[in-house]
Design a protein around this motif. Structure first.
Motif, short mmCIF file in Angstrom:
data_model
loop_
_atom_site.label_atom_id
_atom_site.label_comp_id
_atom_site.label_asym_id
_atom_site.label_seq_id
_atom_site.Cartn_x
_atom_site.Cartn_y
_atom_site.Cartn_z
N VAL A 135 0.86 -1.18 0.00
CA VAL A 135 0.00 0.00 0.00
C VAL A 135 0.89 1.23 0.00
CG1 VAL A 135 -1.67 1.33 1.33
CG2 VAL A 135 -1.89 -1.16 1.20
N GLN A 136 0.58 2.16 -0.86
CA GLN A 136 1.29 3.43 -0.89
C GLN A 136 0.34 4.55 -0.46
OE1 GLN A 136 1.38 1.42 -3.97
NE2 GLN A 136 3.03 0.39 -2.88
N LEU A 137 0.85 5.42 0.38
CA LEU A 137 0.08 6.56 0.87
C LEU A 137 0.81 7.85 0.54
CD1 LEU A 137 -0.75 5.16 4.45
CD2 LEU A 137 -2.19 5.05 2.41
N VAL A 138 0.09 8.78 -0.04
CA VAL A 138 0.70 10.07 -0.41
C VAL A 138 -0.16 11.19 0.16
CG1 VAL A 138 1.42 11.58 -2.26
CG2 VAL A 138 1.70 9.10 -2.51
N GLU A 139 0.45 11.98 1.04
CA GLU A 139 -0.25 13.12 1.62
C GLU A 139 -0.03 14.37 0.79
OE1 GLU A 139 1.60 10.85 5.22
OE2 GLU A 139 2.18 11.44 3.19
N SER A 140 -1.00 15.26 0.84
CA SER A 140 -0.88 16.57 0.19
C SER A 140 -1.78 17.56 0.93
CB SER A 140 -1.27 16.49 -1.29
OG SER A 140 -2.61 16.08 -1.43
N GLY A 141 -1.58 18.83 0.61
CA GLY A 141 -2.45 19.86 1.18
C GLY A 141 -1.84 20.66 2.30
N THR B 242 -5.07 15.82 2.34
CA THR B 242 -5.58 14.68 1.59
C THR B 242 -4.55 13.56 1.62
OG1 THR B 242 -6.86 16.09 0.11
CG2 THR B 242 -6.34 13.89 -0.67
N CYS B 243 -5.03 12.34 1.78
CA CYS B 243 -4.18 11.16 1.74
C CYS B 243 -4.72 10.24 0.65
CB CYS B 243 -4.17 10.45 3.08
SG CYS B 243 -3.30 8.87 3.09
N ALA C 228 -3.41 -4.13 -2.74
CA ALA C 228 -3.88 -4.57 -1.43
C ALA C 228 -4.92 -3.63 -0.86
CB ALA C 228 -2.70 -4.70 -0.47
N PHE C 229 -4.79 -2.35 -1.13
CA PHE C 229 -5.72 -1.40 -0.55
C PHE C 229 -7.11 -1.59 -1.10
CE2 PHE C 229 -6.11 2.18 2.21
CZ PHE C 229 -7.23 2.85 1.76
N SER C 230 -7.21 -2.00 -2.33
CA SER C 230 -8.52 -2.20 -2.94
C SER C 230 -9.14 -3.54 -2.55
CB SER C 230 -8.40 -2.12 -4.46
OG SER C 230 -7.93 -0.86 -4.86
N ARG C 231 -8.28 -4.49 -2.16
CA ARG C 231 -8.78 -5.83 -1.87
C ARG C 231 -9.17 -6.04 -0.42
NH1 ARG C 231 -4.90 -10.37 -4.16
NH2 ARG C 231 -6.64 -11.61 -3.38
N TYR C 232 -8.54 -5.29 0.48
CA TYR C 232 -8.75 -5.52 1.90
C TYR C 232 -9.26 -4.25 2.58
CZ TYR C 232 -5.82 -9.47 0.67
OH TYR C 232 -5.32 -10.59 0.06
N ARG C 233 -9.68 -4.44 3.83
CA ARG C 233 -10.18 -3.30 4.60
C ARG C 233 -9.04 -2.63 5.34
NH1 ARG C 233 -15.04 -6.92 7.01
NH2 ARG C 233 -16.43 -6.82 5.21
N TYR C 234 -9.06 -1.29 5.33
CA TYR C 234 -8.05 -0.53 6.04
C TYR C 234 -8.72 0.57 6.86
CZ TYR C 234 -4.36 -2.81 3.44
OH TYR C 234 -3.51 -3.75 2.94
N ALA C 235 -8.46 0.56 8.15
CA ALA C 235 -8.77 1.72 8.97
C ALA C 235 -7.65 2.73 8.75
CB ALA C 235 -8.85 1.32 10.44
N MET C 236 -7.97 4.00 8.91
CA MET C 236 -7.01 5.05 8.59
C MET C 236 -6.82 6.00 9.76
SD MET C 236 -6.23 4.25 5.49
CE MET C 236 -5.34 5.70 4.92
N GLY C 237 -5.67 6.63 9.78
CA GLY C 237 -5.40 7.58 10.85
C GLY C 237 -4.49 8.71 10.37
N TRP C 238 -4.55 9.80 11.11
CA TRP C 238 -3.62 10.91 10.91
C TRP C 238 -2.83 11.09 12.19
CZ3 TRP C 238 -2.54 13.47 6.49
CH2 TRP C 238 -3.47 13.40 5.43
N LYS D 167 -12.83 6.65 -3.83
CA LYS D 167 -11.64 7.35 -4.35
C LYS D 167 -10.36 6.93 -3.64
CE LYS D 167 -14.17 11.50 -5.72
NZ LYS D 167 -14.28 12.99 -5.57
N ASN D 168 -10.47 5.99 -2.68
CA ASN D 168 -9.30 5.56 -1.90
C ASN D 168 -8.60 6.77 -1.28
OD1 ASN D 168 -9.83 2.94 -2.57
ND2 ASN D 168 -8.21 2.77 -4.10
N THR D 169 -9.37 7.65 -0.70
CA THR D 169 -8.84 8.90 -0.18
C THR D 169 -9.37 9.18 1.22
OG1 THR D 169 -8.73 9.80 -2.43
CG2 THR D 169 -8.62 11.38 -0.63
#
Length: 129
Positions: free
Chosen positions: A2-8, A21-22, A28-38, A78-80
């Motif tokens: 999984v790749q994560l790119v922040e901006s803003g 924005t992340c 993998a990100f599209s296939r499985y569930r991911y909780a997210m955090g900042w 949007k995987n965002t």
């Protein structure tokens, strides 16, 4: 993977607003569930939790230091993930990191950095007084 790119991130005066924005990518990100955090890390300080959201987006949690000012949200189509930051203070100055945790749960969010599996490179937020 999984790749994560922040901006803003950027420079803003106290009392102003920014929206981070992340963007997540990877099979993998599209296939499985991911909780997210900042999370955020100010100069000379340890990385600290800011906000978290569960996979479905139905539950969120924010640190006391940002509660009522920051709002985390996500758009799974949007995987965002977003972090809307209002009423910014000079003490909010930090590098802000997006993180993803693989989870079977649709309901749980996570607040500890060691629980997360993937991290972005960070985006600088500077709040001037």
């Amino acid at each position: 993977q999984v790749q994560l790119v922040e901006s803003g991130g950027g420079l803003v005066q106290a009392g102003g607003s920014l929206r981070l924005t992340c963007a997540a990518s990877g099979r993998a990100f599209s296939r499985y569930r991911y909780a997210m955090g900042w999370f955020r890390q100010a100069p000379g300080k340890e990385r600290e939790f800011a906000a978290a959201i569960n996979w479905s987006g139905s539950s969120t949690y924010s640190a006391d230091s940002v509660k009522g000012r920051f709002t985390i949200s996500r758009d799974n189509a949007k995987n965002t993930v977003y972090l809307q930051m209002n009423s910014l203070k000079p003490e909010d100055t930090a590098v802000y990191y997006c993180a993803a945790k693989n989870t079977y749960s649709v309901d749980n969010y996570f607040t500890r950095s060691y629980e997360y599996d993937y991290w972005g490179q960070g985006t600088q937020v500077t709040v001037s007084s």
